[in-house]
Design a protein around this motif. Structure first.
Motif, PDB file in Angstrom:
ATOM      1  N   ARG A  94      33.038  60.994  29.770  1.00  0.00           N
ATOM      2  CA  ARG A  94      34.156  61.501  28.960  1.00  0.00           C
ATOM      3  C   ARG A  94      34.619  62.817  29.110  1.00  0.00           C
ATOM      4  NH1 ARG A  94      34.174  59.910  22.874  1.00  0.00           N
ATOM      5  NH2 ARG A  94      34.959  57.965  23.682  1.00  0.00           N
ATOM      6  N   LYS A  95      33.685  63.713  29.722  1.00  0.00           N
ATOM      7  CA  LYS A  95      34.082  65.144  29.915  1.00  0.00           C
ATOM      8  C   LYS A  95      34.889  65.020  31.411  1.00  0.00           C
ATOM      9  CE  LYS A  95      29.628  66.696  28.620  1.00  0.00           C
ATOM     10  NZ  LYS A  95      29.541  67.675  27.682  1.00  0.00           N
ATOM     11  N   ALA A  96      34.815  64.147  32.315  1.00  0.00           N
ATOM     12  CA  ALA A  96      35.294  63.957  33.663  1.00  0.00           C
ATOM     13  C   ALA A  96      36.741  63.444  33.451  1.00  0.00           C
ATOM     14  CB  ALA A  96      34.303  63.588  34.530  1.00  0.00           C
ATOM     15  N   MET A  97      36.541  62.138  32.904  1.00  0.00           N
ATOM     16  CA  MET A  97      37.859  61.478  32.706  1.00  0.00           C
ATOM     17  C   MET A  97      38.962  61.886  32.117  1.00  0.00           C
ATOM     18  SD  MET A  97      36.965  58.793  34.369  1.00  0.00           S
ATOM     19  CE  MET A  97      38.420  58.034  34.520  1.00  0.00           C
ATOM     20  N   ALA A  98      38.839  63.090  31.144  1.00  0.00           N
ATOM     21  CA  ALA A  98      39.623  63.896  30.644  1.00  0.00           C
ATOM     22  C   ALA A  98      40.536  64.742  31.798  1.00  0.00           C
ATOM     23  CB  ALA A  98      39.441  64.683  29.465  1.00  0.00           C
ATOM     24  N   HIS A  99      40.109  64.781  32.826  1.00  0.00           N
ATOM     25  CA  HIS A  99      40.563  65.497  33.899  1.00  0.00           C
ATOM     26  C   HIS A  99      41.310  64.626  34.906  1.00  0.00           C
ATOM     27  CE1 HIS A  99      39.004  69.632  32.786  1.00  0.00           C
ATOM     28  NE2 HIS A  99      37.913  68.668  32.318  1.00  0.00           N
ATOM     29  N   VAL A 100      41.410  63.331  34.759  1.00  0.00           N
ATOM     30  CA  VAL A 100      42.019  62.398  35.659  1.00  0.00           C
ATOM     31  C   VAL A 100      43.510  62.193  35.427  1.00  0.00           C
ATOM     32  CG1 VAL A 100      41.922  60.317  36.800  1.00  0.00           C
ATOM     33  CG2 VAL A 100      39.811  61.340  36.226  1.00  0.00           C
ATOM     34  N   GLY A 101      44.343  62.904  36.097  1.00  0.00           N
ATOM     35  CA  GLY A 101      45.695  62.764  35.981  1.00  0.00           C
ATOM     36  C   GLY A 101      46.045  62.745  34.596  1.00  0.00           C
ATOM     37  N   HIS A 102      47.160  61.974  34.184  1.00  0.00           N
ATOM     38  CA  HIS A 102      47.869  62.112  32.849  1.00  0.00           C
ATOM     39  C   HIS A 102      47.443  60.814  32.173  1.00  0.00           C
ATOM     40  CE1 HIS A 102      49.867  65.550  34.752  1.00  0.00           C
ATOM     41  NE2 HIS A 102      49.951  64.668  35.922  1.00  0.00           N
ATOM     42  N   VAL A 103      48.010  60.693  30.628  1.00  0.00           N
ATOM     43  CA  VAL A 103      47.893  59.712  29.867  1.00  0.00           C
ATOM     44  C   VAL A 103      48.346  58.472  30.695  1.00  0.00           C
ATOM     45  CG1 VAL A 103      48.710  58.504  27.869  1.00  0.00           C
ATOM     46  CG2 VAL A 103      47.803  60.874  27.540  1.00  0.00           C
ATOM     47  N   GLN A 104      49.533  58.575  31.201  1.00  0.00           N
ATOM     48  CA  GLN A 104      50.418  57.467  31.835  1.00  0.00           C
ATOM     49  C   GLN A 104      49.777  56.925  32.911  1.00  0.00           C
ATOM     50  OE1 GLN A 104      51.492  60.595  31.183  1.00  0.00           O
ATOM     51  NE2 GLN A 104      53.314  60.451  30.083  1.00  0.00           N
ATOM     52  N   THR A 105      49.139  57.705  33.953  1.00  0.00           N
ATOM     53  CA  THR A 105      48.366  57.323  35.215  1.00  0.00           C
ATOM     54  C   THR A 105      47.126  56.711  34.845  1.00  0.00           C
ATOM     55  OG1 THR A 105      47.373  59.473  35.527  1.00  0.00           O
ATOM     56  CG2 THR A 105      49.741  59.004  36.617  1.00  0.00           C
ATOM     57  N   ARG A 106      46.312  57.256  33.891  1.00  0.00           N
ATOM     58  CA  ARG A 106      45.289  56.692  33.243  1.00  0.00           C
ATOM     59  C   ARG A 106      45.248  55.269  32.610  1.00  0.00           C
ATOM     60  NH1 ARG A 106      43.934  62.335  31.611  1.00  0.00           N
ATOM     61  NH2 ARG A 106      44.608  61.751  29.336  1.00  0.00           N
ATOM     62  N   SER A 107      46.473  55.124  32.008  1.00  0.00           N
ATOM     63  CA  SER A 107      46.533  53.837  31.545  1.00  0.00           C
ATOM     64  C   SER A 107      46.606  52.742  32.548  1.00  0.00           C
ATOM     65  CB  SER A 107      47.724  53.709  30.684  1.00  0.00           C
ATOM     66  OG  SER A 107      48.995  53.747  31.673  1.00  0.00           O
ATOM     67  N   ARG A 108      46.944  53.007  33.788  1.00  0.00           N
ATOM     68  CA  ARG A 108      47.234  51.889  34.965  1.00  0.00           C
ATOM     69  C   ARG A 108      45.980  52.087  36.183  1.00  0.00           C
ATOM     70  NH1 ARG A 108      49.230  47.543  33.877  1.00  0.00           N
ATOM     71  NH2 ARG A 108      49.199  47.083  35.939  1.00  0.00           N
ATOM     72  N   GLY A 109      45.713  53.271  36.096  1.00  0.00           N
ATOM     73  CA  GLY A 109      44.776  53.583  37.178  1.00  0.00           C
ATOM     74  C   GLY A 109      43.373  52.977  37.084  1.00  0.00           C
ATOM     75  N   THR A 110      42.550  52.530  37.940  1.00  0.00           N
ATOM     76  CA  THR A 110      41.375  51.816  37.761  1.00  0.00           C
ATOM     77  C   THR A 110      40.137  52.575  38.533  1.00  0.00           C
ATOM     78  OG1 THR A 110      41.488  50.503  39.780  1.00  0.00           O
ATOM     79  CG2 THR A 110      42.354  49.807  37.824  1.00  0.00           C
ATOM     80  N   ILE A 111      38.978  52.425  38.122  1.00  0.00           N
ATOM     81  CA  ILE A 111      37.888  53.245  38.759  1.00  0.00           C
ATOM     82  C   ILE A 111      37.671  52.691  40.197  1.00  0.00           C
ATOM     83  CG2 ILE A 111      36.172  51.814  37.598  1.00  0.00           C
ATOM     84  CD1 ILE A 111      34.252  54.476  37.603  1.00  0.00           C
ATOM     85  N   GLY A 112      38.055  51.394  40.281  1.00  0.00           N
ATOM     86  CA  GLY A 112      37.982  50.722  41.545  1.00  0.00           C
ATOM     87  C   GLY A 112      38.816  51.440  42.547  1.00  0.00           C
ATOM     88  N   GLY A 113      40.028  51.316  42.188  1.00  0.00           N
ATOM     89  CA  GLY A 113      40.988  52.072  42.939  1.00  0.00           C
ATOM     90  C   GLY A 113      40.920  53.251  43.511  1.00  0.00           C
ATOM     91  N   SER A 114      40.486  54.402  42.323  1.00  0.00           N
ATOM     92  CA  SER A 114      39.873  55.710  42.911  1.00  0.00           C
ATOM     93  C   SER A 114      38.942  55.732  43.941  1.00  0.00           C
ATOM     94  CB  SER A 114      39.631  56.341  41.492  1.00  0.00           C
ATOM     95  OG  SER A 114      39.404  57.705  42.034  1.00  0.00           O
ATOM     96  N   CYS A 115      37.822  54.735  43.572  1.00  0.00           N
ATOM     97  CA  CYS A 115      36.669  54.863  44.705  1.00  0.00           C
ATOM     98  C   CYS A 115      37.034  54.054  45.905  1.00  0.00           C
ATOM     99  CB  CYS A 115      35.416  54.093  43.994  1.00  0.00           C
ATOM    100  SG  CYS A 115      35.014  55.049  42.510  1.00  0.00           S
ATOM    101  N   CYS A 116      38.128  53.369  45.951  1.00  0.00           N
ATOM    102  CA  CYS A 116      38.310  52.778  47.181  1.00  0.00           C
ATOM    103  C   CYS A 116      39.526  53.656  48.069  1.00  0.00           C
ATOM    104  CB  CYS A 116      39.203  51.586  47.164  1.00  0.00           C
ATOM    105  SG  CYS A 116      37.915  50.320  46.447  1.00  0.00           S
ATOM    106  N   HIS A 117      40.356  54.548  47.433  1.00  0.00           N
ATOM    107  CA  HIS A 117      41.245  55.350  47.654  1.00  0.00           C
ATOM    108  C   HIS A 117      40.548  56.604  48.493  1.00  0.00           C
ATOM    109  CE1 HIS A 117      44.838  57.383  48.691  1.00  0.00           C
ATOM    110  NE2 HIS A 117      44.614  58.407  47.739  1.00  0.00           N
TER     111      HIS A 117
END
Ligand SMILES: Cc1cc2nc3c(=O)[nH]c(=O)nc-3n(C[C@H](O)[C@H](O)[C@H](O)COP(=O)(O)OP(=O)(O)OC[C@H]3O[C@@H](n4cnc5c(N)ncnc54)[C@H](O)[C@@H]3O)c2cc1C
Length: 289
Positions: A94-117
């Motif tokens: 929860r501490k880290a995810m609040a820093h990932v992009g924005h509400v809009q990007t987080r609603s589509r972005g996936t953990i798998g996509g981030s870990c592959c990119h």
């Protein structure tokens, strides 16, 4: 600019997806599209086939059994931030995810996509390194499990082969009452971090450290654990001298330079975020009675 032409595929089952991956050449998987679509639009990539993996339900979800946590690759970043169960067992998320992009990007972005990119400054791969996660990968030769230590192969480079899919990420949670600290420095809220750190600490009743994990991200091309400091902290209390040990190791990393900051400044930040993340983790440990 618009993406170059490609054929679009929309499998509904894992079997159908694996068939497409086996049969087609020059493919790209589409997860949240938050990195892939800009890369297509900028023509940094021009695959012949794009395979959309958004309609395969078994690829998403957070499953917790005892101390084992499994996160499906297609789990949205917004769901990781919102999950109370995950926040209870692994509060670092929860501490880290609040820093990932924005509400809009987080609603589509996936953990798998981030870990592959694997952007060097991405938070989710750093959490996987911190938690010694394993990556559950499926390909034409079946399933293989890749430990975090082998997943990171360099700048934007994972251990995934072309015809493989990251199916899930698994890790064992730390004992209840462990302390978790997260700190990053970015120019604006939601930007990728210039440098960040996350730390986990577990202590005995006399406050001596019995387990420590510290990861830096945005500093080297891949997330990097401060393994020497983690070892040296064992059996000590988290005082100023102990924190200095970790800061010294962070300031000695092989830091990148880029258009935003010099190597020296990034190393200075590496020390600062390490100090803050570790102190925070120390302040949040629930010392056993
Ligand atoms: C404005 C903006 C700000 C952002 N800020 C941040 C930030 O602060 N921190 C951060 O970490 N990220 C940030 N991002 C990136 C975001 O987190 C992306 O969601 C992430 O990098 C990619 O995830 P995705 O699901 O969108 O994957 P996609 O873009 O769909 O895919 C990325 C790559 O991974 C591959 N891939 C995806 N899933 C799989 C799979 N299961 N198996 C095999 N290959 C797969 C794709 O083929 C592609 O090559 C930002 C993005 C934007 C647009």
């Amino acid at each position: 600019m618009k993406a170059p032409d490609f054929s679009y595929h929309d499998p509904r089952t894992l079997a159908e997806l694996m068939g497409l991956l086996a049969d087609l050449d020059d493919t790209k998987l589409l997860a949240g599209g938050q990195s892939l679509m800009p890369m297509l639009n900028l023509r940094l990539l021009a695959p012949e086939h794009v395979i959309d993996i958004n309609r395969i339900p078994e690829l998403a979800g957070i499953r917790i059994e005892g101390d084992m946590v499994e996160i499906g690759a297609m789990t949205r970043q917004a769901d990781l931030l919102a999950s109370h169960e995950l926040a209870l067992i692994a509060p670092i998320f929860r501490k880290a995810m609040a820093h990932v992009g924005h509400v809009q990007t987080r609603s589509r972005g996936t953990i798998g996509g981030s870990c592959c990119h694997l952007d060097p400054a991405a938070e989710q791969p750093a959490l996987c390194a911190l938690l010694d996660a394993e990556f559950d990968v499926i390909g034409p030769d079946g399933v293989r499990i890749v430990p975090a230590a082998e997943w990171f192969q360099g700048y934007l480079q994972s251990a995934l082969d072309e015809r493989e899919l990251l199916r899930a990420i698994r890790f064992r949670s730390w004992p209840r009452g462990h302390g978790a600290g997260f700190e990053e420095y970015a120019r604006r809220r939601g930007d990728f971090a210039i440098a960040g750190a996350a730390a986990l600490l577990d202590t005995a009743a006399d406050r001596s450290i019995r387990r420590a994990a510290i990861v830096l991200f945005g500093v080297e091309p891949s997330p990097v654990r401060l393994v020497k400091a983690e070892q040296m902290l064992l059996g000590r209390k988290l005082d100023h001298a102990a924190i200095e040990i970790a800061m010294d190791e962070a300031r000695g990393l092989d830091a990148m330079s880029d258009a935003h900051v010099s190597t020296d400044y990034r190393l200075h930040l590496a020390g600062v975020v390490t100090q803050r993340a570790l102190s925070r983790a120390g302040s949040l440990v629930e010392v056993p009675a």
